[in-house]
Design a protein around this motif. Sequence first.
Motif, PDB file in Angstrom:
ATOM      1  N   GLU A  46       0.655  -1.488   0.071  1.00 32.24           N
ATOM      2  CA  GLU A  46      -0.139   0.190   0.026  1.00 32.24           C
ATOM      3  C   GLU A  46       1.016   0.999   0.026  1.00 32.24           C
ATOM      4  O   GLU A  46       0.227   2.556  -0.373  1.00 32.24           O
ATOM      5  CB  GLU A  46      -1.280   0.238   1.619  1.00 32.24           C
ATOM      6  CG  GLU A  46      -2.280  -1.528   1.020  1.00 32.24           C
ATOM      7  CD  GLU A  46      -1.895  -2.147   1.795  1.00 32.24           C
ATOM      8  OE1 GLU A  46      -2.082  -3.210   2.240  1.00 32.24           O
ATOM      9  OE2 GLU A  46      -0.473  -2.315   2.047  1.00 32.24           O
ATOM     10  N   GLY A 104      -6.992  -4.349  -5.373  1.00 33.71           N
ATOM     11  CA  GLY A 104      -6.965  -3.572  -3.572  1.00 33.71           C
ATOM     12  C   GLY A 104      -7.688  -1.574  -3.820  1.00 33.71           C
ATOM     13  O   GLY A 104      -7.042  -1.021  -2.578  1.00 33.71           O
ATOM     14  N   ILE A 105      -7.576  -1.469  -5.256  1.00 34.31           N
ATOM     15  CA  ILE A 105      -7.934   0.569  -4.846  1.00 34.31           C
ATOM     16  C   ILE A 105      -8.607   1.077  -5.147  1.00 34.31           C
ATOM     17  O   ILE A 105      -9.363   0.412  -6.435  1.00 34.31           O
ATOM     18  CB  ILE A 105      -6.935   0.522  -6.296  1.00 34.31           C
ATOM     19  CG1 ILE A 105      -5.084   0.343  -5.946  1.00 34.31           C
ATOM     20  CG2 ILE A 105      -6.554   2.840  -6.040  1.00 34.31           C
ATOM     21  CD1 ILE A 105      -4.025   0.656  -6.891  1.00 34.31           C
ATOM     22  N   ARG A 140     -10.511   5.073   2.567  1.00 34.53           N
ATOM     23  CA  ARG A 140     -11.878   4.833   1.683  1.00 34.53           C
ATOM     24  C   ARG A 140     -13.114   5.503   2.725  1.00 34.53           C
ATOM     25  O   ARG A 140     -13.421   6.077   2.081  1.00 34.53           O
ATOM     26  CB  ARG A 140     -11.609   3.364   1.052  1.00 34.53           C
ATOM     27  CG  ARG A 140     -13.052   3.239   0.345  1.00 34.53           C
ATOM     28  CD  ARG A 140     -12.450   1.591  -0.060  1.00 34.53           C
ATOM     29  NE  ARG A 140     -12.150   0.870   0.766  1.00 34.53           N
ATOM     30  CZ  ARG A 140     -13.030   0.272   1.559  1.00 34.53           C
ATOM     31  NH1 ARG A 140     -14.785   0.784   1.404  1.00 34.53           N
ATOM     32  NH2 ARG A 140     -12.982  -0.798   3.066  1.00 34.53           N
ATOM     33  N   ILE A 195      -9.411  -3.508   2.123  1.00 29.71           N
ATOM     34  CA  ILE A 195      -8.947  -3.753   0.485  1.00 29.71           C
ATOM     35  C   ILE A 195      -7.580  -4.046   0.661  1.00 29.71           C
ATOM     36  O   ILE A 195      -6.323  -4.303  -0.171  1.00 29.71           O
ATOM     37  CB  ILE A 195      -9.832  -3.174  -0.368  1.00 29.71           C
ATOM     38  CG1 ILE A 195      -9.361  -1.283  -0.093  1.00 29.71           C
ATOM     39  CG2 ILE A 195     -11.265  -3.553  -0.559  1.00 29.71           C
ATOM     40  CD1 ILE A 195     -10.148  -0.397  -1.234  1.00 29.71           C
ATOM     41  N   THR A 196      -7.328  -3.535   2.025  1.00 25.44           N
ATOM     42  CA  THR A 196      -6.087  -4.041   2.455  1.00 25.44           C
ATOM     43  C   THR A 196      -5.530  -5.244   2.337  1.00 25.44           C
ATOM     44  O   THR A 196      -6.031  -6.309   2.714  1.00 25.44           O
ATOM     45  CB  THR A 196      -4.857  -2.872   3.627  1.00 25.44           C
ATOM     46  OG1 THR A 196      -6.504  -3.209   4.850  1.00 25.44           O
ATOM     47  CG2 THR A 196      -6.140  -1.318   3.424  1.00 25.44           C
ATOM     48  N   ALA A 233      -4.782  -7.347  -1.150  1.00 23.16           N
ATOM     49  CA  ALA A 233      -4.954  -5.197  -2.020  1.00 23.16           C
ATOM     50  C   ALA A 233      -4.270  -5.361  -3.614  1.00 23.16           C
ATOM     51  O   ALA A 233      -4.549  -4.784  -4.221  1.00 23.16           O
ATOM     52  CB  ALA A 233      -4.454  -4.581  -1.434  1.00 23.16           C
ATOM     53  N   ARG A 236      -8.084   0.910   3.705  1.00 28.42           N
ATOM     54  CA  ARG A 236      -9.814   1.388   4.405  1.00 28.42           C
ATOM     55  C   ARG A 236     -10.207   2.015   5.608  1.00 28.42           C
ATOM     56  O   ARG A 236     -11.072   3.087   5.101  1.00 28.42           O
ATOM     57  CB  ARG A 236      -9.362  -0.439   4.995  1.00 28.42           C
ATOM     58  CG  ARG A 236     -11.306   0.028   5.605  1.00 28.42           C
ATOM     59  CD  ARG A 236     -11.048  -1.329   6.859  1.00 28.42           C
ATOM     60  NE  ARG A 236     -12.564  -2.367   6.865  1.00 28.42           N
ATOM     61  CZ  ARG A 236     -12.341  -3.612   8.028  1.00 28.42           C
ATOM     62  NH1 ARG A 236     -11.773  -3.776   8.355  1.00 28.42           N
ATOM     63  NH2 ARG A 236     -13.850  -3.636   7.748  1.00 28.42           N
ATOM     64  N   THR A 281      -6.423   5.345  -3.431  1.00 25.13           N
ATOM     65  CA  THR A 281      -6.237   4.683  -1.944  1.00 25.13           C
ATOM     66  C   THR A 281      -6.419   3.536  -1.901  1.00 25.13           C
ATOM     67  O   THR A 281      -7.096   2.337  -2.393  1.00 25.13           O
ATOM     68  CB  THR A 281      -6.780   5.265  -0.685  1.00 25.13           C
ATOM     69  OG1 THR A 281      -6.126   4.731   0.665  1.00 25.13           O
ATOM     70  CG2 THR A 281      -8.012   5.223  -0.534  1.00 25.13           C
ATOM     71  N   SER A 282      -5.794   2.562  -1.281  1.00 22.99           N
ATOM     72  CA  SER A 282      -6.027   1.057  -1.159  1.00 22.99           C
ATOM     73  C   SER A 282      -6.125   1.012   0.541  1.00 22.99           C
ATOM     74  O   SER A 282      -6.639  -0.629   1.503  1.00 22.99           O
ATOM     75  CB  SER A 282      -5.019  -0.571  -1.486  1.00 22.99           C
ATOM     76  OG  SER A 282      -3.630   0.626  -0.681  1.00 22.99           O
TER      77      SER A 282
END
Length: 172
Positions: free
Chosen positions: A37, A107-108, A60, A98-99, A103, A57, A54-55
């Motif tokens: 990340e 996961g973005i 986001r 999504i981390t 990811a 959480r 972002t990845s």
Amino acid sequence: LRHIRPATSFRSGYAYDNLLYVVAGQLIEEVSGKSWEQFVREEVLAPAGMRTATSARDARRAAENRAWPHGRRDGPMFGMGTQEMLDDSGRAEFDPDITGVGAPAGGIAASANDMARWITIQLARGALPDGSGRLFSEAQSKEMWTPRIHVPINPYPKPVSAMTPQFDGYAL
């Protein structure tokens, strides 16, 4: 990986696979000494000018203007009833993280503006939109876009048969 039996020989067929993206993410962490990340944020997203992608959480979830899954859950069964936003309290059954190890396989979370910026960079073969430099080289762009797997095409049915593609492939 060495114990997983391949479905086809190398590059002879298309099969969706997240596992090797997980491996690539681990490789990035081992080589760079940063989490996947952090590396992607510092080496890809920030230089690309993708301000909200972002990845993470928490990042986001902190964005007020974000997409969030909705569902119909008050009817006689799931999928029926009034459409409502699913619980995003952090305690709900749907609160994807999504981390982590998964990811790198997608996961973005990115806004439409950030996605448009990414597409602009791709179409410019790695050149940044403001002319300040490159995110990746033209050679890397060519590598990304060169088909590695040719995907068979099945003719579309009438009345849309004229729209059947002439070729299909899968690249990086």
